[in-house]
Motif scaffolding. Structure first.
Motif, PDB file in Angstrom:
ATOM      1  N   ARG A   1     -14.742 -14.199  15.207  1.00 16.78           N
ATOM      2  CA  ARG A   1     -15.823 -13.754  16.086  1.00 16.78           C
ATOM      3  C   ARG A   1     -15.955 -12.232  16.091  1.00 16.78           C
ATOM      4  NH1 ARG A   1     -18.947 -18.170  16.893  1.00 16.78           N
ATOM      5  NH2 ARG A   1     -17.783 -19.912  17.775  1.00 16.78           N
ATOM      6  N   GLU A   2     -14.837 -11.537  16.052  1.00 13.49           N
ATOM      7  CA  GLU A   2     -14.887 -10.081  16.073  1.00 13.49           C
ATOM      8  C   GLU A   2     -15.430  -9.509  14.765  1.00 13.49           C
ATOM      9  OE1 GLU A   2     -14.308  -7.835  18.368  1.00 13.49           O
ATOM     10  OE2 GLU A   2     -13.767  -9.253  19.954  1.00 13.49           O
ATOM     11  N   VAL A   3     -15.046 -10.133  13.645  1.00  8.04           N
ATOM     12  CA  VAL A   3     -15.394  -9.559  12.342  1.00  8.04           C
ATOM     13  C   VAL A   3     -16.815  -9.908  11.932  1.00  8.04           C
ATOM     14  CG1 VAL A   3     -14.842  -9.597   9.877  1.00  8.04           C
ATOM     15  CG2 VAL A   3     -13.005  -9.472  11.569  1.00  8.04           C
ATOM     16  N   PHE A   4     -17.225 -11.155  12.097  1.00  7.77           N
ATOM     17  CA  PHE A   4     -18.510 -11.576  11.533  1.00  7.77           C
ATOM     18  C   PHE A   4     -19.673 -11.460  12.522  1.00  7.77           C
ATOM     19  CE2 PHE A   4     -15.390 -13.474   8.675  1.00  7.77           C
ATOM     20  CZ  PHE A   4     -15.884 -13.040   7.464  1.00  7.77           C
ATOM     21  N   PRO A   5     -19.697 -12.184  13.637  1.00  3.87           N
ATOM     22  CA  PRO A   5     -20.853 -12.017  14.531  1.00  3.87           C
ATOM     23  C   PRO A   5     -20.972 -10.594  15.089  1.00  3.87           C
ATOM     24  CG  PRO A   5     -19.661 -14.031  15.039  1.00  3.87           C
ATOM     25  CD  PRO A   5     -18.803 -13.260  14.098  1.00  3.87           C
ATOM     26  N   ARG A   6     -19.819  -9.992  15.477  1.00  3.80           N
ATOM     27  CA  ARG A   6     -19.862  -8.671  16.095  1.00  3.80           C
ATOM     28  C   ARG A   6     -19.704  -7.532  15.094  1.00  3.80           C
ATOM     29  NH1 ARG A   6     -16.198  -8.556  21.405  1.00  3.80           N
ATOM     30  NH2 ARG A   6     -17.356  -6.593  21.572  1.00  3.80           N
ATOM     31  N   THR A   7     -19.396  -7.867  13.834  1.00  5.55           N
ATOM     32  CA  THR A   7     -19.230  -6.880  12.731  1.00  5.55           C
ATOM     33  C   THR A   7     -18.314  -5.737  13.137  1.00  5.55           C
ATOM     34  OG1 THR A   7     -21.229  -5.638  13.345  1.00  5.55           O
ATOM     35  CG2 THR A   7     -21.488  -7.448  11.763  1.00  5.55           C
ATOM     36  N   ASN A   8     -17.245  -6.053  13.874  1.00  2.28           N
ATOM     37  CA  ASN A   8     -16.274  -5.051  14.293  1.00  2.28           C
ATOM     38  C   ASN A   8     -15.077  -5.138  13.350  1.00  2.28           C
ATOM     39  OD1 ASN A   8     -14.838  -3.134  15.667  1.00  2.28           O
ATOM     40  ND2 ASN A   8     -14.956  -4.147  17.665  1.00  2.28           N
ATOM     41  N   TYR A   9     -15.230  -4.603  12.159  1.00  5.91           N
ATOM     42  CA  TYR A   9     -14.241  -4.795  11.110  1.00  5.91           C
ATOM     43  C   TYR A   9     -12.933  -4.070  11.408  1.00  5.91           C
ATOM     44  CZ  TYR A   9     -17.551  -7.155   8.034  1.00  5.91           C
ATOM     45  OH  TYR A   9     -18.414  -8.059   7.481  1.00  5.91           O
ATOM     46  N   GLY A  10     -13.004  -2.896  11.975  1.00  7.58           N
ATOM     47  CA  GLY A  10     -11.784  -2.157  12.266  1.00  7.58           C
ATOM     48  C   GLY A  10     -10.919  -2.853  13.278  1.00  7.58           C
ATOM     49  N   TYR A  11     -11.521  -3.296  14.386  1.00  7.72           N
ATOM     50  CA  TYR A  11     -10.753  -3.978  15.429  1.00  7.72           C
ATOM     51  C   TYR A  11     -10.260  -5.332  14.942  1.00  7.72           C
ATOM     52  CZ  TYR A  11      -9.539  -5.931  19.966  1.00  7.72           C
ATOM     53  OH  TYR A  11      -8.857  -6.511  21.011  1.00  7.72           O
ATOM     54  N   GLY A  12     -11.084  -6.057  14.190  1.00  9.68           N
ATOM     55  CA  GLY A  12     -10.650  -7.337  13.643  1.00  9.68           C
ATOM     56  C   GLY A  12      -9.473  -7.186  12.693  1.00  9.68           C
ATOM     57  N   SER A  13      -9.476  -6.113  11.913  1.00  8.78           N
ATOM     58  CA  SER A  13      -8.350  -5.854  11.013  1.00  8.78           C
ATOM     59  C   SER A  13      -7.086  -5.554  11.800  1.00  8.78           C
ATOM     60  CB  SER A  13      -8.687  -4.683  10.083  1.00  8.78           C
ATOM     61  OG  SER A  13      -9.812  -4.967   9.291  1.00  8.78           O
ATOM     62  N   ALA A  14      -7.214  -4.805  12.899  1.00  6.75           N
ATOM     63  CA  ALA A  14      -6.044  -4.508  13.721  1.00  6.75           C
ATOM     64  C   ALA A  14      -5.449  -5.779  14.311  1.00  6.75           C
ATOM     65  CB  ALA A  14      -6.432  -3.535  14.833  1.00  6.75           C
ATOM     66  N   ILE A  15      -6.307  -6.684  14.784  1.00  5.65           N
ATOM     67  CA  ILE A  15      -5.809  -7.960  15.317  1.00  5.65           C
ATOM     68  C   ILE A  15      -5.087  -8.744  14.223  1.00  5.65           C
ATOM     69  CG2 ILE A  15      -6.463 -10.155  16.351  1.00  5.65           C
ATOM     70  CD1 ILE A  15      -8.830  -8.796  17.631  1.00  5.65           C
ATOM     71  N   SER A  16      -5.636  -8.744  13.019  1.00  2.00           N
ATOM     72  CA  SER A  16      -5.011  -9.469  11.906  1.00  2.00           C
ATOM     73  C   SER A  16      -3.613  -8.940  11.617  1.00  2.00           C
ATOM     74  CB  SER A  16      -5.882  -9.357  10.661  1.00  2.00           C
ATOM     75  OG  SER A  16      -7.165  -9.885  10.877  1.00  2.00           O
ATOM     76  N   VAL A  17      -3.465  -7.613  11.630  1.00  2.00           N
ATOM     77  CA  VAL A  17      -2.155  -7.014  11.370  1.00  2.00           C
ATOM     78  C   VAL A  17      -1.169  -7.367  12.479  1.00  2.00           C
ATOM     79  CG1 VAL A  17      -0.910  -4.832  11.086  1.00  2.00           C
ATOM     80  CG2 VAL A  17      -3.139  -5.132  10.013  1.00  2.00           C
ATOM     81  N   VAL A  18      -1.629  -7.330  13.721  1.00  4.16           N
ATOM     82  CA  VAL A  18      -0.757  -7.672  14.853  1.00  4.16           C
ATOM     83  C   VAL A  18      -0.316  -9.128  14.783  1.00  4.16           C
ATOM     84  CG1 VAL A  18      -0.675  -7.938  17.359  1.00  4.16           C
ATOM     85  CG2 VAL A  18      -1.683  -5.887  16.369  1.00  4.16           C
ATOM     86  N   VAL A  19      -1.240 -10.020  14.470  1.00  3.84           N
ATOM     87  CA  VAL A  19      -0.905 -11.446  14.373  1.00  3.84           C
ATOM     88  C   VAL A  19       0.081 -11.682  13.226  1.00  3.84           C
ATOM     89  CG1 VAL A  19      -1.833 -13.731  13.876  1.00  3.84           C
ATOM     90  CG2 VAL A  19      -3.047 -12.202  15.423  1.00  3.84           C
ATOM     91  N   VAL A  72      -6.465 -17.614  17.920  1.00  5.68           N
ATOM     92  CA  VAL A  72      -6.451 -16.255  17.381  1.00  5.68           C
ATOM     93  C   VAL A  72      -7.327 -16.142  16.133  1.00  5.68           C
ATOM     94  CG1 VAL A  72      -4.994 -14.547  16.250  1.00  5.68           C
ATOM     95  CG2 VAL A  72      -4.236 -15.601  18.367  1.00  5.68           C
ATOM     96  N   GLY A  73      -7.238 -17.128  15.242  1.00  8.24           N
ATOM     97  CA  GLY A  73      -8.049 -17.088  14.030  1.00  8.24           C
ATOM     98  C   GLY A  73      -9.537 -17.111  14.337  1.00  8.24           C
ATOM     99  N   VAL A  74      -9.914 -17.927  15.319  1.00  6.04           N
ATOM    100  CA  VAL A  74     -11.320 -17.986  15.733  1.00  6.04           C
ATOM    101  C   VAL A  74     -11.737 -16.678  16.389  1.00  6.04           C
ATOM    102  CG1 VAL A  74     -12.997 -19.217  17.172  1.00  6.04           C
ATOM    103  CG2 VAL A  74     -11.160 -20.478  16.023  1.00  6.04           C
TER     104      VAL A  74
END
Length: 292
Positions: free
Chosen positions: A250-268, A244-246
């Motif tokens: 991948r979502e936040v840095f290579p794909r620069t999808n900050y909103g979706y990456g933040s949502a995953i972080s909150v869910v985890v 999950v951390g990896v």
């Protein structure tokens, strides 16, 4: 009254630091999770999209796959660390030649940064130069290549985590075992109890608080493992070690999808809290006897 005031004054610096470095970043992550945001796009403004990111998390096969492999990783790693840590703690309770040297060597992995641990294991498992593939080939004829075998990559990440964090479990359980009173054990031996009975009915219940606290710490750490795996396998081969951390990385840095990456972080984070709460209520919380 003065003692309470003094206590709050002494706690104030810690509370201020936790507020600025813990609470505020969490609130900001939650806020970002309700937006579609790419700060490196032509238009870097945030676009509010409500709960779309969270709906995407629930039905995202890549996230669900990473969550499944993370659960397996956490189960095998933490279980092995607890069992091995207890065995080593019991061994360190006895005197044997070279005990001080062995304890020092055993504790060394704790002072290593996770990124260094991943680098060391990367060198040790590289087929052309690694010592582990060399000995496995020489002793049992097994070709270890974590870049090609998904199972081998998963097992090596588990072994790496066990090597890194078992000393923490050992030190915690040594402290718990040293603090146990001797009277219950002496009485049990006089009554003819065996080692297995003493363990299940005396030792385990008495060290349960320390054991569960250690499991909590290791559970939370294992769920957010990133550095070691990125250095060792990069999340591969395929998605075999894309924990999950990896996945968030991948979502936040290579794909620069900050909103979706933040949502995953909150869910985890929510799932981590739920798992810890279930462990606490099921194993450690006091049970009130039923009345009537």
């Amino acid at each position: 009254m003065q003692s309470k005031t003094l206590g709050w004054i002494l706690l104030a610096p810690t509370m201020i630091i936790l507020f600025f470095f813990g609470v505020l970043p969490f609130i900001y992550v939650v806020w970002v999770s309700f937006h579609q945001w790419n700060p490196f796009a032509a238009d870097p403004s945030m676009i509010f999209n409500g709960a779309d990111n969270y709906r995407h998390v629930v039905f995202d096969p890549a996230f669900l796959a990473s969550l499944g492999v993370t659960v397996l990783f956490v189960f095998f790693a933490v279980l092995t660390e607890v069992i091995l840590g207890y065995v080593l703690a019991q061994a360190f309770m006895k005197d044997f030649p070279g005990k001080a040297i062995f304890r020092t060597i055993h504790t060394l992995p704790l002072i290593m940064a996770p990124i260094i641990v991943g680098s060391v294991w990367k060198l040790m498992t590289t087929p052309s130069i690694g010592i582990i593939p060399h000995f496995l080939k020489a002793w049992i004829g097994f070709d270890l290549n974590i870049g090609q075998s998904a199972l081998a990559a998963f097992v090596v990440t588990v072994v790496m985590d066990v090597w890194h964090w078992t000393p923490l479990v050992t030190l915690t359980l040594i402290a718990a075992l040293v603090s146990l009173p001797a009277d219950p054990f002496e009485q049990a031996q006089i009554d003819g109890a065996g080692k297995r009975q003493i363990f299940w009915h005396i030792t385990l219940p008495m060290i349960a608080p320390a054991l569960i606290a250690t499991v909590f710490i290791r559970l939370m750490d294992a769920l957010r493992i990133v550095d070691e795996v990125l250095m060792l396998t990069g999340g591969g081969p395929g998605s075999a070690t894309r924990y999950v951390g990896v996945h968030i990385f991948r979502e936040v840095f290579p794909r620069t999808n900050y909103g979706y990456g933040s949502a995953i972080s909150v869910v985890v984070l929510y799932l981590t809290i739920v798992v810890c709460w279930l462990l606490y209520t099921g194993l450690l919380a006091p049970r009130n006897p039923k009345k009537g």
